[in-house]
Design an enzyme around this catalytic site. Structure first.
Site, short mmCIF file in Angstrom:
data_model
loop_
_atom_site.label_atom_id
_atom_site.label_comp_id
_atom_site.label_asym_id
_atom_site.label_seq_id
_atom_site.Cartn_x
_atom_site.Cartn_y
_atom_site.Cartn_z
N TYR A 179 11.91 -4.32 0.57
CA TYR A 179 11.23 -5.25 -0.32
C TYR A 179 10.13 -6.02 0.41
O TYR A 179 8.99 -6.07 -0.05
CB TYR A 179 12.25 -6.22 -0.91
CG TYR A 179 11.69 -7.07 -2.02
CD1 TYR A 179 11.51 -6.55 -3.30
CD2 TYR A 179 11.35 -8.40 -1.80
CE1 TYR A 179 11.01 -7.33 -4.33
CE2 TYR A 179 10.84 -9.19 -2.82
CZ TYR A 179 10.68 -8.65 -4.08
OH TYR A 179 10.15 -9.42 -5.11
N LYS A 200 6.04 -5.62 -0.33
CA LYS A 200 5.27 -6.74 -0.86
C LYS A 200 4.17 -7.17 0.12
O LYS A 200 3.08 -7.57 -0.31
CB LYS A 200 6.20 -7.92 -1.16
CG LYS A 200 7.13 -7.67 -2.35
CD LYS A 200 6.36 -7.43 -3.65
CE LYS A 200 7.27 -7.31 -4.84
NZ LYS A 200 6.53 -7.11 -6.11
N ASP A 255 7.88 5.73 -15.53
CA ASP A 255 8.29 5.54 -14.14
C ASP A 255 7.02 5.35 -13.33
O ASP A 255 6.26 6.30 -13.11
CB ASP A 255 9.07 6.76 -13.65
CG ASP A 255 9.47 6.67 -12.19
OD1 ASP A 255 9.08 5.69 -11.51
OD2 ASP A 255 10.15 7.60 -11.70
#
Length: 288
Positions: free
Chosen positions: A181, A185, A89
């Site tokens: 997201y 990023k 993980d």
């Protein structure tokens, strides 16, 4: 498709490996190197692992389970390379440190790190459970930083290394329902440039070179899943899979071969930058 939303290219784009990033051009160019690829169970991560194997590297592949990576491992082994799968993980610091220690014990010192693991939840913040929203930051941004924080001192002591962070066009555009997201990023992209400048402070630029790579328009399960039913019922889903197919024209191997090429060090002039296939193609054409 609205060109004002996602932009258009002024040059023809390549949708398959070309020039210096073909498997033939890269044969044995990463021989003797040890590479780590996270999120290697499928899609882009699997293609990156295969490209590195074909270029001569020994590869450690990471995902949440070893079983999830069986097909990737088999594909890599079919090229005659050495590959070993690890369960990790990437958002858990103890797991990352333990796994990296195990890799270096099993395979040798790590020369190449590709941070590819990522998750996407298509849901507006106002309809999100915060822990679910934040998990995207944990995997997409904290995960790469944990891997870098673990490995960078070792690269510094050895005086060389390559780190490739898989970024996204989402780092540069506003896409509703993908806040976790796009922000993760964007953060990863800025971190890449900043870390490269920190390498310069220690006299390790360009010996340690980092890149934020836009992988191209690859239609993966993550990007094509669409918004959950309750979100669609409230907002509709105009940006569904069919809409985005106009953008997703690239096979995963295009990104895979680009990573293998960057790992050779032949593209060090691009270090620290956010790069995609259009920019890479333009740079190659101008430097050839």
């Amino acid at each position: 498709m609205d060109p004002n939303e996602f932009g258009t290219s002024t040059i023809p784009l390549q949708h398959a490996p070309y020039g210096p990033i073909t498997a033939e051009a890269l044969q044995n160019k990463n021989a003797g190197k040890i590479a780590v690829v996270t999120g290697a169970g499928q899609g882009i991560g699997a293609a990156i692992a295969e490209a590195l194997i074909k270029s001569g590297a020994t590869v450690a592949i990471l995902d949440l389970s070893v079983e999830k990576q069986q097909k990737t491992q088999e594909a890599c082994e079919s090229y005659g390379g050495k590959v070993k799968a690890y369960a990790c993980d990437v958002s858990n610091q103890d797991a990352v440190v333990t796994t990296f220690d195990e890799i270096e014990k099993d395979l040798g010192t790590i020369d190449i790190l590709v941070n590819n693991a990522g998750i996407l939840v298509q849901r507006p913040l106002i309809m999100s459970d915060f822990d679910t929203f934040w998990k995207q930051i944990e995997v997409n941004f904290k995960g790469p930083l944990l891997s870098i924080h673990t490995l960078l001192p070792r690269m510094r002591d050895r005086g060389h290394g390559c780190i490739i962070n898989i970024a996204s066009r989402s780092a540069t555009v506003d896409v509703p329902m993908t806040l976790g997201y796009v922000t993760s990023k964007a953060a990863l992209t800025r971190a890449t440039h900043t870390l490269q400048r920190e390498m310069a402070l220690d006299g390790l630029d360009p010996a340690i070179h980092l890149y934020a790579l836009h992988p191209g328009g690859v239609l993966t399960g993550m990007g094509a899943s669409g918004a959950p039913k309750d979100v669609q019922e409230k907002y509709g889903n105009p940006k569904d899979e069919e809409y985005f197919k106009g953008l997703f024209k690239d096979p995963p191997i295009l990104c895979g071969q680009t990573c293998a090429w960057l790992a050779t060090g032949e593209g060090k002039d691009l270090r620290g930058l956010y790069i995609g296939k259009k920019y890479l193609l333009s740079w190659w054409c101008s430097s050839s």
